[in-house]
Scaffold this motif. Structure first.
Motif, short mmCIF file in Angstrom:
data_model
loop_
_atom_site.label_atom_id
_atom_site.label_comp_id
_atom_site.label_asym_id
_atom_site.label_seq_id
_atom_site.Cartn_x
_atom_site.Cartn_y
_atom_site.Cartn_z
N SER A 199 0.83 -1.22 0.00
CA SER A 199 0.00 0.00 0.00
C SER A 199 0.86 1.26 0.00
O SER A 199 0.55 2.23 -0.69
CB SER A 199 -0.93 0.01 1.22
OG SER A 199 -1.82 -1.07 1.16
N LYS B 90 2.28 1.68 -3.48
CA LYS B 90 1.23 2.13 -4.40
C LYS B 90 0.98 3.63 -4.23
O LYS B 90 0.88 4.37 -5.21
CB LYS B 90 -0.06 1.32 -4.17
CG LYS B 90 0.02 -0.10 -4.71
CD LYS B 90 -1.10 -0.99 -4.23
CE LYS B 90 -2.46 -0.58 -4.71
NZ LYS B 90 -3.52 -1.54 -4.33
N GLN B 91 0.90 4.08 -2.98
CA GLN B 91 0.68 5.49 -2.71
C GLN B 91 1.86 6.33 -3.21
O GLN B 91 1.67 7.41 -3.77
CB GLN B 91 0.45 5.73 -1.22
CG GLN B 91 0.02 7.15 -0.91
CD GLN B 91 -1.29 7.53 -1.58
OE1 GLN B 91 -2.28 6.82 -1.47
NE2 GLN B 91 -1.30 8.64 -2.29
N VAL C 277 -4.41 0.87 -10.00
CA VAL C 277 -3.10 0.77 -9.37
C VAL C 277 -3.01 -0.63 -8.78
O VAL C 277 -3.83 -1.03 -7.97
CB VAL C 277 -2.91 1.82 -8.25
CG1 VAL C 277 -1.52 1.70 -7.64
CG2 VAL C 277 -3.15 3.23 -8.78
N GLY D 140 -0.44 -3.66 -7.03
CA GLY D 140 0.81 -3.89 -6.33
C GLY D 140 1.08 -5.36 -6.12
O GLY D 140 0.16 -6.13 -5.84
N VAL E 137 4.84 -2.00 -8.54
CA VAL E 137 3.55 -1.29 -8.62
C VAL E 137 3.33 -0.93 -10.08
O VAL E 137 4.21 -0.41 -10.75
CB VAL E 137 3.56 0.00 -7.76
CG1 VAL E 137 2.29 0.82 -8.00
CG2 VAL E 137 3.71 -0.33 -6.29
N VAL F 8 0.72 1.23 -12.65
CA VAL F 8 -0.30 2.28 -12.70
C VAL F 8 -0.80 2.39 -14.13
O VAL F 8 -0.03 2.67 -15.05
CB VAL F 8 0.26 3.64 -12.22
CG1 VAL F 8 -0.83 4.70 -12.27
CG2 VAL F 8 0.84 3.52 -10.82
#
Length: 136
Positions: free
Chosen positions: A5, A8-9, A70, A72, A77, A79
């Motif tokens: 996470s 991904k962020q 998105v 992961g 990752v 996008v």
């Protein structure tokens, strides 16, 4: 927050900073300068890609960028997004793939597909047309 996470962020934050022209900030926050990219149009090294992104922003400062998905997996990752460089254009489908190490992007791949004016594909570029079936 787990590492997938977080990565991904970070990928989303990196791309959003790039799109609004905060390229130096994006690289300082999210990129390991010793990493590498695999864009075939630019010389090796993140410095060359950073310079190309700065030039692209000067040429198209009002880009529109919409992230669609998105994904992961471990240190990777992906996008999937819609990029419009100039108003009035259909734009292109883009995929950015990032590899992270120690919370920084250490490797990046990107590819794009121009969206044609007239496509025979009725499912569209980013969404699937769903037909509702009613059973009696």
């Amino acid at each position: 927050m787990d590492i997938i996470s977080t990565n991904k962020q970070s990928a989303v934050n990196f791309l959003n900073l790039i799109i609004v022209g905060k390229i130096k900030e994006a690289y300082q926050k999210h990129v390991d300068p010793n990493g590498k990219h695999h864009n075939v149009f630019f010389p090796a090294g993140f410095q060359a890609l950073k310079e190309a992104m700065q030039e692209a922003h000067i040429q198209s400062p009002n880009k529109q960028f919409t992230i669609k998905h998105v994904l992961g997996d471990d240190d990777l990752v992906a996008v999937h997004s819609h990029l419009v460089m100039n108003q009035g254009e259909k734009g292109m489908i883009t995929i950015h793939l990032f590899r992270f190490k120690n919370d920084k992007i250490v490797e990046m791949w990107d590819c794009g597909q121009v969206i044609p004016e007239n496509s025979p594909n009725e499912d569209g570029t980013f969404w699937i047309k769903v037909e509702l079936a009613i059973y009696r």
